[in-house]
Enzyme design. Sequence first.
Site, PDB file in Angstrom:
ATOM      1  CG  HIS A 134      -1.687   1.318   1.343  1.00 20.51           C
ATOM      2  ND1 HIS A 134      -2.843   1.530   0.624  1.00 20.51           N
ATOM      3  CD2 HIS A 134      -1.474   2.450   2.062  1.00 20.51           C
ATOM      4  CE1 HIS A 134      -3.304   2.740   0.905  1.00 20.51           C
ATOM      5  NE2 HIS A 134      -2.493   3.325   1.767  1.00 20.51           N
ATOM      6  CG  ASP A 150     -12.232   3.234   5.641  1.00 18.24           C
ATOM      7  OD1 ASP A 150     -11.712   3.975   6.481  1.00 18.24           O
ATOM      8  OD2 ASP A 150     -11.908   3.228   4.436  1.00 18.24           O
ATOM      9  NE  ARG A 204     -10.613  10.289   8.761  1.00 21.78           N
ATOM     10  CZ  ARG A 204      -9.728   9.527   8.129  1.00 21.78           C
ATOM     11  NH1 ARG A 204     -10.080   8.335   7.657  1.00 21.78           N
ATOM     12  NH2 ARG A 204      -8.489   9.939   7.962  1.00 21.78           N
ATOM     13  CB  SER A 213      -8.819   4.872   7.136  1.00 22.16           C
ATOM     14  OG  SER A 213      -9.305   4.874   5.818  1.00 22.16           O
ATOM     15  CE  LYS A 249      -8.776   1.893   2.376  1.00 22.83           C
ATOM     16  NZ  LYS A 249      -9.380   2.834   3.322  1.00 22.83           N
TER      17      LYS A 249
END
Length: 434
Positions: free
Chosen positions: A82, A161, A168, A183, A187
Amino acid sequence: MRAVDIIIKKRDGVLLSDQELQDFLSSYLDGKVTDYQMSAFLMAVYLNGLSEGELKTLTKTMRESGQLIELEGVTRFLIDKHSTGGVGDKTSIALAPLLATFGIGTAKMSGKGLGHTGGTLDKFQAIPGFAFPDSEQAMVKTIERTGVGIMGQTDNIVPLDKKLYALRDVTGTVSSLPLIASSIMSKKLAVRSDGIILDVKVGDGAFMKTLEDAQKLANIMKNIGEMFGRTVKVVLSGMEQPLGNAVGNGLEVYEAIQSLKGEGPKDFEELITTITGQALVQKGDVKTIEEGIVLAEEKLKTGEAVHVLRDFVADCGGDASYIENPEKFLTAPHQLELKAKEAGCISELMAEKVGIAAMMLGAGRETKEDTIDHAVGIVLNKKIGDQVFEGDSLATLHYREENQKLTEAVSLLESAYKFSTESIQKPNIILDIQ
């Protein structure tokens, strides 16, 4: 307990029990807690933070709010990489095929870009006919056949999320480190993997502007992964200037392919070989990252990963001839050279300005509804540490038509460059490895 009681406890710094927090979050997903109540709660979290127990409960509740991707039937060692996002970040396009040449499968979800950062989904859609696997079963088959497992995000995965992030975004709480970490990790934890590698960007074009803040975020995410029994490694990489030379969807795919041939920008190749080295350590093929980097560098010279990318694109219905002949991506009808107005050494190249300039050309979205132009973008011909003479080409803009947006993009890109009369050292792309 009433929603307002939960808000008051968090406002006053009182620890919430697992059950209190889980019930509150589940009630929000079900519509029983209102947006304005959740907004107040998020601001309380922004101001007071979360305990380790609260952080785990938040992440767990988000993870279990939707479908879990178990990838049953996959026999490859799976890595989920990620990136926290940046300008010119085409890492997944090159990294996934490179990992596959070592028998490592990729297991990750990718999304669209918004603002000055680009999304992996948008870049792959520059290939005619391409469509990500649309189910877990299809993804399993693709991973087993090619080693590359990338799919678009769906409403069925961590829906809590998605709902919280939208709130947010409009309540000034996006920058809360616990909320960012939970968050991202919810995932990551929703998809089966044998190892998670986080590429945390640092600098002008990244969300985390300082190395200190990036290290804090990395530590929180690593701790979350360990709470759930996952191995998490972190590479902190520089985003003071764009990654590589290309900024724009088709242009970035072209550059990724060139890199898989060993012909790409050195900073980009250094990043993908470092992450590959980290993955090889996690898999157990090598003992040190340095050993893995050497193997990855040798693999790039063979061009083997290009064939993997071609097979993945074909498997996803895309026109594989674009991978075999990447010049097909260079389709913008016009090009404009940004010339240096003075001589010197480039001391700054502000990544965010470059990203916004590319967005103005049509390479990114100002709103979620905007349409991407996959052909347009910017190729940087000079970067930090390069010596230039007056009249040298600093960058090439690939554009569709002459209009006010083009004029604004040229002006913004020009202001992104700063010059020094003294020699400037080229910045390191790898800032830290954890």
